[in-house]
Design a protein around this motif. Structure first.
Motif, mmCIF file in Angstrom:
data_model
loop_
_atom_site.group_PDB
_atom_site.id
_atom_site.type_symbol
_atom_site.label_atom_id
_atom_site.label_comp_id
_atom_site.label_asym_id
_atom_site.label_seq_id
_atom_site.Cartn_x
_atom_site.Cartn_y
_atom_site.Cartn_z
ATOM 1 N N ASP A 65 0.860 -1.195 0.000
ATOM 2 C CA ASP A 65 0.000 0.000 0.000
ATOM 3 C C ASP A 65 0.895 1.243 0.000
ATOM 4 O O ASP A 65 0.638 2.205 0.715
ATOM 5 N N TYR A 68 2.059 2.637 3.338
ATOM 6 C CA TYR A 68 1.095 2.564 4.445
ATOM 7 C C TYR A 68 1.059 1.146 5.034
ATOM 8 O O TYR A 68 0.098 0.763 5.706
ATOM 9 N N VAL A 105 1.817 5.761 10.735
ATOM 10 C CA VAL A 105 0.748 4.785 10.488
ATOM 11 C C VAL A 105 0.568 3.904 11.733
ATOM 12 O O VAL A 105 1.142 2.816 11.822
ATOM 13 N N HIS A 108 -2.107 0.130 11.859
ATOM 14 C CA HIS A 108 -1.709 -1.208 11.399
ATOM 15 C C HIS A 108 -0.243 -1.178 11.026
ATOM 16 O O HIS A 108 0.327 -0.097 10.809
ATOM 17 N N PHE A 168 -7.589 -2.850 6.360
ATOM 18 C CA PHE A 168 -7.193 -2.548 4.978
ATOM 19 C C PHE A 168 -6.803 -3.874 4.317
ATOM 20 O O PHE A 168 -7.567 -4.828 4.412
ATOM 21 N N GLN A 172 -1.887 -5.815 5.947
ATOM 22 C CA GLN A 172 -1.850 -4.668 6.870
ATOM 23 C C GLN A 172 -2.597 -5.017 8.165
ATOM 24 O O GLN A 172 -3.680 -4.472 8.440
ATOM 25 N N ARG A 202 1.472 13.637 10.205
ATOM 26 C CA ARG A 202 0.117 13.411 9.726
ATOM 27 C C ARG A 202 -0.176 11.981 10.184
ATOM 28 O O ARG A 202 0.619 11.067 9.948
ATOM 29 N N ASP A 204 -2.175 8.660 10.118
ATOM 30 C CA ASP A 204 -3.018 7.835 9.259
ATOM 31 C C ASP A 204 -4.140 7.176 10.075
ATOM 32 O O ASP A 204 -3.902 6.698 11.177
ATOM 33 N N VAL A 205 -5.342 7.139 9.497
ATOM 34 C CA VAL A 205 -6.480 6.422 10.102
ATOM 35 C C VAL A 205 -6.613 6.759 11.596
ATOM 36 O O VAL A 205 -6.724 5.880 12.455
ATOM 37 N N GLU A 267 -5.525 12.240 10.084
ATOM 38 C CA GLU A 267 -6.393 11.833 8.978
ATOM 39 C C GLU A 267 -7.665 11.293 9.644
ATOM 40 O O GLU A 267 -7.818 10.105 9.890
ATOM 41 N N HIS A 328 -3.815 12.008 -1.973
ATOM 42 C CA HIS A 328 -3.413 10.856 -2.775
ATOM 43 C C HIS A 328 -4.448 9.731 -2.776
ATOM 44 O O HIS A 328 -4.205 8.701 -3.399
ATOM 45 N N ASP A 329 -5.555 9.897 -2.053
ATOM 46 C CA ASP A 329 -6.574 8.839 -1.996
ATOM 47 C C ASP A 329 -7.817 9.160 -2.812
ATOM 48 O O ASP A 329 -8.651 8.275 -3.039
ATOM 49 N N MET A 383 -5.047 -1.805 -3.474
ATOM 50 C CA MET A 383 -6.289 -1.696 -2.696
ATOM 51 C C MET A 383 -7.491 -1.718 -3.634
ATOM 52 O O MET A 383 -8.494 -2.330 -3.350
ATOM 53 N N ARG A 393 -6.774 4.659 -7.058
ATOM 54 C CA ARG A 393 -6.320 5.936 -6.517
ATOM 55 C C ARG A 393 -5.119 6.486 -7.306
ATOM 56 O O ARG A 393 -4.678 7.599 -7.061
ATOM 57 N N ARG A 397 -2.075 10.137 -8.229
ATOM 58 C CA ARG A 397 -0.723 9.862 -7.724
ATOM 59 C C ARG A 397 0.349 9.936 -8.802
ATOM 60 O O ARG A 397 1.480 9.493 -8.581
HETATM 61 C C1 NOJ Z 1 -5.136 6.327 4.500
HETATM 62 C C2 NOJ Z 1 -4.034 6.540 3.529
HETATM 63 O O1 NOJ Z 1 -4.046 7.876 3.084
HETATM 64 C C3 NOJ Z 1 -4.255 5.547 2.415
HETATM 65 O O2 NOJ Z 1 -3.449 5.798 1.309
HETATM 66 C C4 NOJ Z 1 -4.036 4.173 2.988
HETATM 67 O O3 NOJ Z 1 -4.325 3.180 2.014
HETATM 68 C C5 NOJ Z 1 -4.921 3.922 4.201
HETATM 69 N N1 NOJ Z 1 -4.979 5.040 5.089
HETATM 70 C C6 NOJ Z 1 -4.425 2.737 4.977
HETATM 71 O O4 NOJ Z 1 -3.196 3.055 5.595
#
Ligand code: NOJ
Ligand code: CA
Length: 527
Positions: A65, A68, A105, A108, A168, A172, A202, A204-205, A267, A328-329, A383, A393, A397
């Motif tokens: 990922d 991530y 991150v 996970h 995810f 992960q 930043r 993540d999740v 996030e 980026h998502d 993903m 996504r 990117r």
């Molecule tokens: C959010 C991230 O921005 C994304 O790119 C990622 O796949 C998921 N969290 C899981 O880490």
């Protein structure tokens, strides 16, 4: 950084810039952007005027990922560079007055992380770092939780006969935040990077860390949008648990133990603005939170202004909100909001840059870069490839278009970029830098105005009366009139603009000095 008075809350009134490292600048011709590439482009970012950059994941990872899925929280991914390269990037950014945030991150790890490898042994001391559960009574996954792929969030581990949780990809595995040693490990990770001069993370999740201890089924949520509903379920038990707030209170204390307080930017993937505000706690949790209800609101004056009003009303006093529209998502805003229309993208930038709080640009936003149609054979995003359920996504990117050369200025002549270029002959940084009327110059002027008016402060915000489809507001000394209609609007009618017009997203020659043109915005300053 030049003003010590604004040091404590340097992100107030600031502009941050997300660098998707793999697509920013390649310096060793392997087709992937790298840390030295970011360093090489720091002069550009300083010219643009940003106060800080957030680097997409930099830690070692099998890249299921794209970073991530972390396999070592204290290192740098060899494909991106070395720890020394990162130290140099931070130092060189600092010399130009810019701070560097990394991506953390904590929800996970990668299944290749030594913790998870060890945890495969049910007797391992690392077993409880992850979430394991017996099969349901009749067999099959322990409950109805779904991963971001749309498949079950559980994978059976043959060795122990138990399932492990992954919100995810199966590669992960989710960490178990009920385990105190996980907290201790992350405290060390935070300190390790803060001690190296990293200005913040930043996260993540951020809403996901704790899961329900009883693993109760998530309830159905058939109607909600992508933030409220995960394939028809509301993540009431698989995420969004109240216990996660204590983690952020703990981290905030660590962040504030540094003479220059470190920044925690979540996030926070929640659909409810009260829940979003709650991540700020009593100004003792996350200092900044990404606002997905704003990002996914329709591009209309009514919808966007309503989210802004509610966000500002819900936030505890003294807390800053984040205004961003791409990452980026998701689809880039010049495509998603503006259908590729550059005039509308300029209007969006004008609004984003004049709202009080923190403005976050995604690389490419400043030239109104649009999504790139990545052919299925070239898709690198597992993903989405796994389910085919939603668009890849990768569209947001692709490499940064620096110039109109065959390699877009991104990589060497013989290298193949990891994702295809878009329309870099049509839209690129070099061409826009040479054109004072370009979106890039508009964006730079907006950032400069923002710094001059708002640096280190939270400006006031008052919405003004305006005709339907027009959003007018006063913020600090500025009056902004944003016309989300296809007809010109008189400035006297909308917000009653008085004072000097400083910036407009259309041309005064086209619109008339006392009007704002269709899908355009004007900023005036009162004396
Ligand atoms: C959010 C991230 O921005 C994304 O790119 C990622 O796949 C998921 N969290 C899981 O880490
Ligand atoms: Ca490279």
């Amino acid at each position: 950084m030049s003003n010590p008075g604004t040091e404590a809350r340097w992100w107030h009134g600031a502009t941050l810039y997300q660098v998707y490292v793999r697509s920013f600048q390649d310096t060793n011709d392997d087709g992937y952007g790298d840390l030295n590439g970011v360093t090489a482009r720091l002069d550009y970012l300083a010219w643009l005027g940003v106060d800080g950059i957030w680097l997409s994941p930099t830690m070692p990872s099998p890249d299921q990922d794209w970073g991530y899925d972390v396999s070592d929280y204290l290192g740098v991914h060899p494909e991106l560079g070395t720890l020394a390269d990162l130290d140099r990037l931070i130092a060189e950014a600092g010399q130009r007055g810019m701070r560097v945030l990394l991506d953390l991150v904590p929800n996970h790890t990668s299944s290749a992380h030594p913790w998870f490898v060890a945890a495969g042994d049910p007797a391992s001391p690392y077993r409880d770092y992850y979430v394991w559960a017996d099969p349901a009574p009749g067999g099959g996954p322990p409950n109805n939780w779904l991963a971001a792929t749309g498949a079950a969030a559980w994978t059976l581990d043959q060795r122990s006969g138990q399932y492990y949780l992954h919100n995810f990809l199966p590669s992960q595995p989710d960490l178990n935040w009920w385990e105190p040693r996980v907290h201790e490990a992350f405290r060390e990770i935070l300190r390790f990077w803060f001690d190296r001069g990293v200005a913040g993370f930043r996260i993540d999740v951020a809403q996901g860390l704790y899961k329900d201890a009883e693993l109760r089924d998530d309830p159905p949520e058939p109607g909600g949008d992508v933030v409220r509903s995960r394939f028809g379920l509301a993540q009431v038990y698989s995420a969004n648990r109240p216990e996660s707030h204590a983690v952020f209170r703990d981290w905030r204390k660590i962040a504030e133990s540094y003479p220059s307080p470190r920044l925690l930017l979540g996030e926070t993937w929640v659909g409810d603005l009260h829940a979003l505000a709650a991540f700020h706690g009593h100004s003792d949790e996350l200092q900044l939170t990404f606002n997905f209800p704003f990002i996914f609101a329709p591009f209309t004056a009514a919808a966007l202004s309503a989210v802004v009003a509610e966000t500002l009303a819900d936030l505890p006093a003294g807390e800053a909100s984040v205004w961003t529209a791409s990452n980026h998502d998701i689809s880039r805003f010049p495509t998603r909001w503006c259908g590729g229309d550059e005039g509308r993208a300029r209007l969006a930038l004008l609004v984003l840059a004049t709202l009080p709080g923190t403005f976050v640009l995604y690389n490419g936003d400043e030239i109104a870069m649009t999504d790139v149609d990545v052919p299925a054979a070239l898709v690198r995003d597992l993903m989405r490839a796994q389910t085919g359920a939603r668009e890849s996504r990768d569209r947001s990117r692709t490499p940064m278009p620096w110039d109109d050369s065959p390699t877009a200025g991104f990589t060497g002549e013989r290298a193949r970029p990891w994702l295809p270029y878009g329309e870099h002959a049509v839209r690129n940084v070099a061409a826009q830098r040479a054109d004072p009327a370009s979106t890039l110059h508009l964006c730079r002027e907006l950032i400069a105005l923002r710094r001059a008016e708002f640096a280190g402060q939270l400006a006031s915000y008052t919405q003004l009366d305006a005709p339907a489809g027009v959003w007018a507001y006063r913020t600090g000394r500025l009056t902004v009139v944003a016309n989300f209609t296809g007809s010109p609007v008189s400035l006297a009618e909308a917000g009653g603009v008085a004072g000097e017009v400083l910036i407009r997203s259309d041309s005064a020659a086209g619109a008339g000095a006392d009007q704002v043109g269709p899908w355009a915005g004007v900023i005036a300053r009162s004396a």
